[in-house]
Design a protein around this motif. Structure first.
Motif, PDB file in Angstrom:
ATOM      1  N   SER A  80     -16.547  34.318  32.574  1.00  0.00           N
ATOM      2  CA  SER A  80     -17.732  34.940  31.964  1.00  0.00           C
ATOM      3  C   SER A  80     -18.394  35.782  33.030  1.00  0.00           C
ATOM      4  O   SER A  80     -18.342  35.439  34.208  1.00  0.00           O
ATOM      5  CB  SER A  80     -18.730  33.883  31.491  1.00  0.00           C
ATOM      6  OG  SER A  80     -18.143  33.051  30.538  1.00  0.00           O
ATOM      7  N   ALA A 107      -9.857  35.551  34.348  1.00  0.00           N
ATOM      8  CA  ALA A 107      -9.858  36.213  33.031  1.00  0.00           C
ATOM      9  C   ALA A 107      -8.554  35.882  32.313  1.00  0.00           C
ATOM     10  O   ALA A 107      -8.541  35.574  31.113  1.00  0.00           O
ATOM     11  CB  ALA A 107     -10.033  37.716  33.205  1.00  0.00           C
ATOM     12  N   GLN A 108      -7.450  35.935  33.058  1.00  0.00           N
ATOM     13  CA  GLN A 108      -6.155  35.644  32.435  1.00  0.00           C
ATOM     14  C   GLN A 108      -6.062  34.209  31.939  1.00  0.00           C
ATOM     15  O   GLN A 108      -5.312  33.903  31.023  1.00  0.00           O
ATOM     16  CB  GLN A 108      -5.025  35.930  33.435  1.00  0.00           C
ATOM     17  CG  GLN A 108      -4.710  37.416  33.501  1.00  0.00           C
ATOM     18  CD  GLN A 108      -3.936  37.793  34.756  1.00  0.00           C
ATOM     19  OE1 GLN A 108      -3.348  36.948  35.426  1.00  0.00           O
ATOM     20  NE2 GLN A 108      -3.954  39.075  35.081  1.00  0.00           N
ATOM     21  N   GLN A 109      -6.830  33.338  32.554  1.00  0.00           N
ATOM     22  CA  GLN A 109      -6.842  31.936  32.091  1.00  0.00           C
ATOM     23  C   GLN A 109      -7.912  31.717  31.006  1.00  0.00           C
ATOM     24  O   GLN A 109      -8.169  30.584  30.606  1.00  0.00           O
ATOM     25  CB  GLN A 109      -7.152  31.004  33.267  1.00  0.00           C
ATOM     26  CG  GLN A 109      -6.095  31.003  34.348  1.00  0.00           C
ATOM     27  CD  GLN A 109      -6.339  29.902  35.399  1.00  0.00           C
ATOM     28  OE1 GLN A 109      -7.247  29.077  35.279  1.00  0.00           O
ATOM     29  NE2 GLN A 109      -5.527  29.884  36.429  1.00  0.00           N
ATOM     30  N   HIS A 110      -8.554  32.794  30.581  1.00  0.00           N
ATOM     31  CA  HIS A 110      -9.630  32.735  29.567  1.00  0.00           C
ATOM     32  C   HIS A 110     -10.775  31.822  29.993  1.00  0.00           C
ATOM     33  O   HIS A 110     -11.356  31.103  29.182  1.00  0.00           O
ATOM     34  CB  HIS A 110      -9.068  32.290  28.208  1.00  0.00           C
ATOM     35  CG  HIS A 110      -7.897  33.115  27.785  1.00  0.00           C
ATOM     36  ND1 HIS A 110      -8.008  34.422  27.371  1.00  0.00           N
ATOM     37  CD2 HIS A 110      -6.574  32.840  27.782  1.00  0.00           C
ATOM     38  CE1 HIS A 110      -6.816  34.910  27.120  1.00  0.00           C
ATOM     39  NE2 HIS A 110      -5.916  33.976  27.363  1.00  0.00           N
ATOM     40  N   LYS A 111     -11.065  31.861  31.294  1.00  0.00           N
ATOM     41  CA  LYS A 111     -12.149  31.007  31.793  1.00  0.00           C
ATOM     42  C   LYS A 111     -13.310  31.838  32.329  1.00  0.00           C
ATOM     43  O   LYS A 111     -14.282  31.281  32.824  1.00  0.00           O
ATOM     44  CB  LYS A 111     -11.630  30.113  32.929  1.00  0.00           C
ATOM     45  CG  LYS A 111     -10.669  29.043  32.449  1.00  0.00           C
ATOM     46  CD  LYS A 111     -10.157  28.182  33.589  1.00  0.00           C
ATOM     47  CE  LYS A 111      -9.284  27.057  33.039  1.00  0.00           C
ATOM     48  NZ  LYS A 111      -8.651  26.302  34.127  1.00  0.00           N
ATOM     49  N   ASP A 166     -20.433  27.688  25.921  1.00  0.00           N
ATOM     50  CA  ASP A 166     -19.126  27.108  26.223  1.00  0.00           C
ATOM     51  C   ASP A 166     -19.051  25.673  25.716  1.00  0.00           C
ATOM     52  O   ASP A 166     -18.055  25.245  25.147  1.00  0.00           O
ATOM     53  CB  ASP A 166     -18.918  27.157  27.740  1.00  0.00           C
ATOM     54  CG  ASP A 166     -17.473  26.880  28.103  1.00  0.00           C
ATOM     55  OD1 ASP A 166     -16.616  27.602  27.577  1.00  0.00           O
ATOM     56  OD2 ASP A 166     -17.225  25.951  28.885  1.00  0.00           O
TER      57      ASP A 166
END
Ligand code: AP5
Length: 193
Positions: free
Chosen positions: A166, A160-164, A188
């Motif tokens: 779902s 989540a912190q890497q915005h990856k 995506d």
């Protein structure tokens, strides 16, 4: 696509990875399958891993990283990959990032398949009757779920912190779940255009 599938035991990672392998034509790399194969082949790693897996514990990070490094060294991952069952803790997530950076093939999408505990317990009980996997008995399943909560759930935040990250609802039919995952991957793809 370069995908990591996350989720509790029985959430459907292996099932969905097998479908994605066919639709995307990229390899499905399951560390559970690699370990079970090593155990069947009675390799040194397989022999050591057997009893750890039967107890529902994680095998040591160094042991699994060695197997994974070997698998990721094959050429077929240049077209993409679906990782299932790895990473299982934060140390593995960091080691994977390093390894994939070296290969210039970083994860693009981490998908967490979310299913109620009662449902995963029921699914695994059914599989125990059909397949007799030796870590599918009720006591070991409870322990595997605890290990997931303690060790693996933090990996979700890592992505989540890497915005990856779902998240996808994993209940409903296999096809329903698969459609939800494909919708995420398509969204995506169009974001990237
Ligand atoms: P692993 O093989 O990775 O097992 P797991 O994570 O416990 O996952 P499962 O295979 O139980 O579930 P799944 O999410 O893949 O669901 P599946 O699609 O099979 O790991 C086993 C052990 O190896 C670990 O405990 C550890 O000891 C070791 N290990 C592995 N990786 C490691 C690592 N990185 N580090 C350290 N140790 C490691 O589905 C489950 C069942 O449900 C199936 O019968 C399926 O047909 C059914 N099903 C699937 N989807 C649906 C649906 N939508 N509706 C109804 N039924 C469904």
């Amino acid at each position: 696509m370069r995908i990591v599938l996350l989720g509790a035991p029985g959430s459907g990672k292996g099932t969905q990875a097998a479908i994605l392998r066919e639709t995307l034509n990229i390899p499905h790399i399951s560390t559970g399958d690699l370990l079970r194969q090593a155990a069947r082949d009675q390799t040194e790693i397989g022999k050591q891993a057997e009893s750890i897996m039967a107890g529902g514990n994680l095998v040591p990070d160094a042991m699994i990283l060695g197997l994974l490094r070997e698998r990721l060294g094959l050429d077929d991952i240049q077209s993409g990959y679906i990782l299932d069952g790895y990473p299982r803790n934060l140390a593995q997530a960091r080691a994977l990032d390093e390894l994939l950076d070296e290969l210039r093939l970083p994860v693009q999408e981490a998908i967490q398949i979310d299913v109620d505990v009662d449902e995963v317990v029921e699914r695994i009980a059914k599989r125990a009757e059909l397949e007799g996997r030796n870590d599918d008995n009720a006591e070991t399943v409870r322990h595997r779920l605890n290990v997931y909560e303690n060790d693996t759930a933090p990996v979700v935040d890592f992505y989540a912190q890497q915005h990856k990250l779902s998240q996808v609802l994993g209940s409903g039919s296999v096809d329903d779940v698969s459609e939800r995952i494909v919708a995420i991957l398509n969204a995506d793809d169009s974001d990237g255009e």
